[in-house]
Every structure is written in C-alpha cells, then in structure tokens.
Motif scaffolding. Structure first.
Motif, mmCIF file in Angstrom:
data_model
loop_
_atom_site.group_PDB
_atom_site.id
_atom_site.type_symbol
_atom_site.label_atom_id
_atom_site.label_comp_id
_atom_site.label_asym_id
_atom_site.label_seq_id
_atom_site.Cartn_x
_atom_site.Cartn_y
_atom_site.Cartn_z
ATOM 1 N N TYR A 1 -8.228 3.845 5.283
ATOM 2 C CA TYR A 1 -8.215 3.944 3.767
ATOM 3 C C TYR A 1 -9.455 4.703 3.081
ATOM 4 O O TYR A 1 -9.171 5.354 2.164
ATOM 5 C CB TYR A 1 -8.298 2.521 3.056
ATOM 6 N N LEU B 1 0.866 -1.361 0.011
ATOM 7 C CA LEU B 1 -0.008 0.061 -0.152
ATOM 8 C C LEU B 1 0.787 1.328 -0.072
ATOM 9 O O LEU B 1 0.376 2.379 -0.813
ATOM 10 C CB LEU B 1 -0.997 0.015 1.103
ATOM 11 N N TYR B 2 2.018 1.230 0.809
ATOM 12 C CA TYR B 2 3.101 2.456 0.796
ATOM 13 C C TYR B 2 3.387 2.590 -0.910
ATOM 14 O O TYR B 2 3.507 3.751 -1.255
ATOM 15 C CB TYR B 2 3.866 2.330 1.716
ATOM 16 N N LYS C 1 1.002 4.229 -2.819
ATOM 17 C CA LYS C 1 0.813 5.514 -2.419
ATOM 18 C C LYS C 1 1.549 6.387 -2.968
ATOM 19 O O LYS C 1 1.370 7.464 -3.287
ATOM 20 C CB LYS C 1 0.696 5.648 -0.770
ATOM 21 N N GLU C 2 2.724 5.883 -3.388
ATOM 22 C CA GLU C 2 3.981 6.830 -3.734
ATOM 23 C C GLU C 2 4.200 6.602 -5.240
ATOM 24 O O GLU C 2 5.208 7.248 -5.584
ATOM 25 C CB GLU C 2 5.213 6.220 -2.711
ATOM 26 N N SER D 1 -3.091 4.984 5.059
ATOM 27 C CA SER D 1 -3.954 6.242 4.851
ATOM 28 C C SER D 1 -4.798 6.197 3.754
ATOM 29 O O SER D 1 -5.048 5.233 3.003
ATOM 30 C CB SER D 1 -2.758 7.347 4.797
ATOM 31 N N THR D 2 -5.493 7.154 3.545
ATOM 32 C CA THR D 2 -6.453 7.293 2.519
ATOM 33 C C THR D 2 -5.913 6.991 1.006
ATOM 34 O O THR D 2 -4.818 7.304 0.847
ATOM 35 C CB THR D 2 -7.090 8.891 2.296
ATOM 36 N N GLY D 3 -6.598 6.096 0.370
ATOM 37 C CA GLY D 3 -6.148 5.719 -0.862
ATOM 38 C C GLY D 3 -7.340 5.904 -1.988
ATOM 39 O O GLY D 3 -8.612 5.860 -1.401
ATOM 40 N N LYS D 4 -7.042 5.822 -3.081
ATOM 41 C CA LYS D 4 -7.889 6.083 -4.352
ATOM 42 C C LYS D 4 -8.359 4.723 -5.050
ATOM 43 O O LYS D 4 -9.399 4.686 -5.442
ATOM 44 C CB LYS D 4 -7.284 6.867 -5.451
#
Length: 283
Positions: free
Chosen positions: A239, A146-147, A150-151, A210-213
């Motif tokens: 999320y 997930l990180y 996110k990046e 954290s929040t994801g799309k």
C-alpha cells in the motif's frame, strides 16, 4: 476437522489421477461458504435497529441520520451484524454506519459473487449513502473494500482488520488446508479465472493490494489462525507510506472485531487528521 480430512484425502486421490478434475472439484468447494453466519444474541439490538433495504437481491443496512457515512465490509461466512461494536461506537460519535450481507451470506440469497460483484454493490451503496468518511473491512472484505476504493469509491480514511492482501493467498490457503499439491492449485486457479473473470490470468496481481492514497490503518493479530499475520506486512508494503500498523495479541481472527481497544483505535483513526499515537509506522 474429520470431514475436512476426508474431503482432502478424496481430492488428493482424484488430483493424482487428473489434476484438471481435481481442480474442478476443488473449485466446487471453494466457491461455497457452507455455513451462513447467524445474528448473535449480543448483536441483535444493533441488527434490529438498522434500516434494511433490498438492493437488487442484496440486503443492506443503515444506521444513523445519514451524516458522515462509514461503510463496513464483512468477510467470508460472516455478516454485517458482526460489526455491532463498531456500529454502536460510530453512532455515539455522530457517524452513520452502512453495511450489507454479501450474496450467499447472512440474510442475502446466493450465489456468491466475485470481487467485481462486491465492487458493484459498494459502488451502489456509495451512490445511495456516500461519499464515505471511512471504510472498514475485515478478512476477505479487505481486498473487496480496497479494490473498490482503488477503482473510484470515495473514502477519506480506511481501516482494514485481519485482511487478505495477496489475492492468490485465497487459493493457496484453501489447497494447503486440504493438502492439495501445486498441480491442483494451478487447476483451481484456472477454474476461478474461467468462472468469474472470463479467463483473465492477470487477476492474481490485479486484485492484490497495491499502492493507495487514502490514509490506511492495518490491524492484525499475532494469533490469527485464519489469515496469516504475514498478510498484514504484505498489505503495508504494497500500500505504501499512507499505511500504518496497529498490532494486537491474543484475539485471533474473529474476536478482534469485538475488542473494545481495537474498536477505539480504529474509530480514532477515522476521526483524526493525524496518525493516532502508538502506531507502528516502521512495519
């Protein structure tokens, strides 16, 4: 269990006298998998069918013709071959699974690397095989996956199984298992910050989910004795509205990856543009 109790007793004695030394010794244990996952008999045909490459010392695996790649990220003391059931199903549906044995795990040499090391590996795999149709993570592989997304690693849909959502949970559960108190816990955290992140105290928030799309399916089991099922709720809340929950029962932490129903639900989520029926969206 006896060895763990003896280690815990020794660390508690040291920590009572010197929390700093206790934290340093705890860190020495925390950073070592101690056991490498071996290829199981049932995984052998899938494992042997992979195209194996060496990516700067990390063994990577690829199956299929390269179309519609899906990245699989394993957890602590595990290896890529644990995804054999997923790989078989993905291949049947025309996907091209991609995975790797993390440094110090499986057949990749050590030492282990931090979440940032995993991010670099995943980015390199994306450059070689991506963008990804989906990413599937298990256990400690969940925050790594997930990180990375996110990046900036591209993935249309995500499936996270038995995952850690709160980065601090890693230190807390380690200390709890050994009966170590808050002072040693804090010293362990400082050692982790110093050794892997240049003393950055913000990592506990920075690397938590954290929040994801991208649409995300969270799968967890009510009898997981490795990662507390409460972590699933933390993941869902953090999320946001794109996260959906598929609860399971009676599978524990490891067998969940081999369960046909879990595999079917996870792959259906990767395939569909709509949320699969039967998912709990209220969690």
């Amino acid at each position: 269990m006896l060895i763990q109790k003896l280690i815990g007793t020794g660390l508690r004695a040291v920590g009572a006298v010197s929390p700093r030394l206790g934290g340093r010794l705890a860190f020495g244990l925390w950073r070592r998998p101690l056991a490498r996952g071996q290829v199981r008999d049932g995984e052998r045909p899938v494992h042997d069918a992979a195209r194996v490459e060496d990516l700067d010392g990390v063994l990577t695996y690829a199956w299929g013709d390269g179309a519609r790649p899906v990245l699989l990220v394993h957890g602590w003391r595990s290896r890529a071959s644990r995804y054999a059931g997923f790989i078989t199903r993905l291949l049947e549906l025309g996907y091209s699974p991609v995975s790797y044995d993390a440094p110090g795990h499986g057949d990749s040499p050590g030492p282990i690397v931090s979440i940032l090391g995993h991010q670099r590996i995943i980015r390199q795999l994306e450059e070689r095989h991506g963008p990804f149709e989906g990413v599937i993570g298990h256990s400690l592989g969940v925050p790594f996956a997930l990180y990375s997304v996110k990046e900036g690693v591209a993935a249309k849909r995500l499936v996270m199984v038995s995952g850690v959502a709160d980065f601090g949970y890693l230190a807390d559960t380690f200390c709890r298992a050994l009966g170590l108190g808050p002072k040693v816990n804090q010293r362990l955290r400082r050692e982790i910050e110093r050794a892997y992140f240049d003393g950055d105290h913000t990592i506990w928030d920075r690397f938590s989910v954290s929040t994801g799309k991208a649409p995300l399916l969270v799968v967890h089991n009510d009898e997981d004795d490795v990662v507390d099922p409460e972590q699933a709720r933390v993941l869902l809340l953090n999320y946001g509205e794109q996260a959906h929950f598929h609860p399971t029962t009676g599978l524990g932490h490891g067998r969940i990856l081999q369960d046909p129903a879990v595999i079917a639900e996870a792959v259906a989520f990767l395939q569909d543009s709509d949320v699969p029926e039967g998912l709990d969206l209220s969690a």
